[in-house]
Design an enzyme around this catalytic site. Structure first.
Site, PDB file in Angstrom:
ATOM      1  N   ASN A 126      81.104  30.351  68.732  1.00 11.12           N
ATOM      2  CA  ASN A 126      79.940  31.180  69.066  1.00 11.12           C
ATOM      3  C   ASN A 126      79.279  31.636  67.757  1.00 11.12           C
ATOM      4  O   ASN A 126      79.778  32.540  67.093  1.00 11.12           O
ATOM      5  CB  ASN A 126      80.407  32.392  69.894  1.00 11.12           C
ATOM      6  CG  ASN A 126      79.271  33.338  70.208  1.00 11.12           C
ATOM      7  OD1 ASN A 126      78.100  32.974  70.096  1.00 11.12           O
ATOM      8  ND2 ASN A 126      79.606  34.560  70.612  1.00 11.12           N
TER       9      ASN A 126
ATOM     10  N   LYS B 167      76.605  33.195  67.424  1.00 13.46           N
ATOM     11  CA  LYS B 167      75.825  34.426  67.628  1.00 13.46           C
ATOM     12  C   LYS B 167      74.426  34.250  67.034  1.00 13.46           C
ATOM     13  O   LYS B 167      73.867  33.165  67.140  1.00 13.46           O
ATOM     14  CB  LYS B 167      76.550  35.631  67.028  1.00 13.46           C
ATOM     15  CG  LYS B 167      78.002  35.722  67.499  1.00 13.46           C
ATOM     16  CD  LYS B 167      78.624  37.047  67.216  1.00 13.46           C
ATOM     17  CE  LYS B 167      80.104  36.982  67.550  1.00 13.46           C
ATOM     18  NZ  LYS B 167      80.716  38.292  67.707  1.00 13.46           N
TER      19      LYS B 167
ATOM     20  N   HIS C 262      78.863  37.866  77.549  1.00 10.72           N
ATOM     21  CA  HIS C 262      79.495  38.278  76.289  1.00 10.72           C
ATOM     22  C   HIS C 262      79.339  39.788  76.122  1.00 10.72           C
ATOM     23  O   HIS C 262      78.320  40.362  76.502  1.00 10.72           O
ATOM     24  CB  HIS C 262      78.836  37.523  75.119  1.00 10.72           C
ATOM     25  CG  HIS C 262      79.619  37.669  73.849  1.00 10.72           C
ATOM     26  ND1 HIS C 262      79.516  38.790  73.053  1.00 10.72           N
ATOM     27  CD2 HIS C 262      80.518  36.858  73.245  1.00 10.72           C
ATOM     28  CE1 HIS C 262      80.325  38.650  72.016  1.00 10.72           C
ATOM     29  NE2 HIS C 262      80.948  37.480  72.106  1.00 10.72           N
TER      30      HIS C 262
ATOM     31  N   GLU D 178      78.579  41.553  73.711  1.00 14.70           N
ATOM     32  CA  GLU D 178      77.384  41.981  72.955  1.00 14.70           C
ATOM     33  C   GLU D 178      76.151  41.990  73.855  1.00 14.70           C
ATOM     34  O   GLU D 178      75.254  42.811  73.678  1.00 14.70           O
ATOM     35  CB  GLU D 178      77.196  41.079  71.728  1.00 14.70           C
ATOM     36  CG  GLU D 178      78.223  41.409  70.655  1.00 14.70           C
ATOM     37  CD  GLU D 178      78.606  40.251  69.752  1.00 14.70           C
ATOM     38  OE1 GLU D 178      77.919  39.217  69.765  1.00 14.70           O
ATOM     39  OE2 GLU D 178      79.619  40.384  69.043  1.00 14.70           O
TER      40      GLU D 178
ATOM     41  N   GLU E  18      88.204  38.774  76.113  1.00 14.40           N
ATOM     42  CA  GLU E  18      87.822  39.251  74.788  1.00 14.40           C
ATOM     43  C   GLU E  18      87.884  40.784  74.739  1.00 14.40           C
ATOM     44  O   GLU E  18      86.936  41.460  75.147  1.00 14.40           O
ATOM     45  CB  GLU E  18      86.393  38.818  74.468  1.00 14.40           C
ATOM     46  CG  GLU E  18      86.201  37.323  74.447  1.00 14.40           C
ATOM     47  CD  GLU E  18      85.069  36.940  73.512  1.00 14.40           C
ATOM     48  OE1 GLU E  18      85.350  36.328  72.482  1.00 14.40           O
ATOM     49  OE2 GLU E  18      83.918  37.285  73.808  1.00 14.40           O
TER      50      GLU E  18
ATOM     51  N   GLY F 236      84.813  40.740  66.318  1.00 10.66           N
ATOM     52  CA  GLY F 236      84.099  40.935  65.054  1.00 10.66           C
ATOM     53  C   GLY F 236      84.644  42.059  64.181  1.00 10.66           C
ATOM     54  O   GLY F 236      83.976  42.502  63.258  1.00 10.66           O
TER      55      GLY F 236
ATOM     56  N   SER G 200      88.471  38.128  66.783  1.00  8.81           N
ATOM     57  CA  SER G 200      89.020  38.034  65.419  1.00  8.81           C
ATOM     58  C   SER G 200      90.038  36.901  65.258  1.00  8.81           C
ATOM     59  O   SER G 200      91.059  37.049  64.583  1.00  8.81           O
ATOM     60  CB  SER G 200      89.628  39.371  64.988  1.00  8.81           C
ATOM     61  OG  SER G 200      88.623  40.370  64.931  1.00  8.81           O
TER      62      SER G 200
HETATM   63  C1  PEP Z   1      82.981  36.320  69.842  1.00  8.12           C
HETATM   64  O1  PEP Z   1      81.919  36.025  69.340  1.00  8.12           O
HETATM   65  O2  PEP Z   1      83.112  36.260  71.064  1.00  8.12           O
HETATM   66  C2  PEP Z   1      84.092  36.731  68.988  1.00  8.12           C
HETATM   67  C3  PEP Z   1      85.285  36.793  69.509  1.00  8.12           C
HETATM   68  O3  PEP Z   1      83.811  37.028  67.683  1.00  8.12           O
HETATM   69  P1  PEP Z   1      84.896  37.140  66.485  1.00  8.12           P
HETATM   70  O4  PEP Z   1      85.702  35.871  66.513  1.00  8.12           O
HETATM   71  O5  PEP Z   1      84.067  37.270  65.261  1.00  8.12           O
HETATM   72  O6  PEP Z   1      85.747  38.328  66.754  1.00  8.12           O
END
Ligand code: PEP
Length: 219
Positions: free
Chosen positions: A8, A10, A88, A90, A142, A148, A175
């Site tokens: 992803n 983003k 997601h 975000e 998640e 992040g 992460s």
């Molecule tokens: C994500 O974008 O869903 C995500 C898990 O980001 P990160 O790996 O940076 O934590």
């Protein structure tokens, strides 16, 4: 099934040249990996330029019409997208997407022939998001504290959630990097990973993919 790794990106990068550069570096680095499925989800605007297994980071809930600024699942499918990330954290946070909107998007994605990946952090979100949907969609667990932040969920804790999500394909996201990726597949029992930050660094992402490919080959 091969472990599924979703990259992803983003809202990165900001130019097509950079997007192509990142994409081509990753493509070159993973070309010999046979035991893992890798999908790149760049921002919408780069999708037509990146030829390989691609997915989208979101989609609209309608097919077409007077919906300024929206991108429909049908458009994405016609462009060659195979997967779409929906719900997601975000988008829930910044675009105020509710479980009801997410549910509509999932239904639209399914009827357009896309493979949706529903992101959740709780069983309540899972239940509401999937209301009226019989198809077994891909789930991404998640935990928000891990997204992040550089503070991944422990594999033990993630494993408990994996067990509670009674779906055949569940990804872990939060992460993930080349060092900890294997734990979520081997120890926590996930079928793949949703990778944000680490997917923007080709060296790191290729190393992560190679580690997963290696354990998958040995199974
Ligand atoms: C994500 O974008 O869903 C995500 C898990 O980001 P990160 O790996 O940076 O934590």
């Amino acid at each position: 099934m091969k472990p599924l790794i979703i990259a992803n990106w983003k809202c990165h990068p900001t130019t097509l040249i950079e997007a192509k550069g990142l994409f081509n570096s990753v493509k070159k680095g993973i070309k010999d990996l046979k035991n893992v499925e890798i999908v790149i989800c760049p921002p919408f605007v780069f999708l037509p330029f990146l030829k390989s297994k691609i997915g989208s980071q979101d989609c609209f809930w309608g097919e077409s019409g007077a919906f300024t600024g929206e991108i429909s699942p049908k458009m994405l499918k016609n462009l060659g997208c195979e997967y779409v990330i929906i719900g997601h954290s975000e988008r829930r946070r910044y675009q105020k997407e509710t479980d009801e909107i997410i549910n509509k998007k999932l239904k639209a994605a399914i009827s357009s022939g896309l493979k949706p990946i529903l992101c959740i952090e709780s069983l309540a979100q899972l239940k509401k998001g999937l209301k009226g949907i019989a198809k077994k969609v891909i789930i991404a667990y998640e935990p928000v504290f891990a997204i992040g932040t550089g503070k991944p969920c422990s594999p033990e804790k993630a494993r408990k959630m994996r067990k509670a999500i009674k779906y055949p394909v569940v990804l872990y996201g939060g992460s993930v990097n080349s060092q900890n990726a294997v734990n979520y597949i081997k120890e926590a029992g996930f079928q793949g990973l949703l990778v944000g930050g680490a997917s923007l660094n080709p060296k790191e992402f290729i190393a992560l993919a190679k580690n997963i490919d290696f354990i998958s080959k040995k199974r």
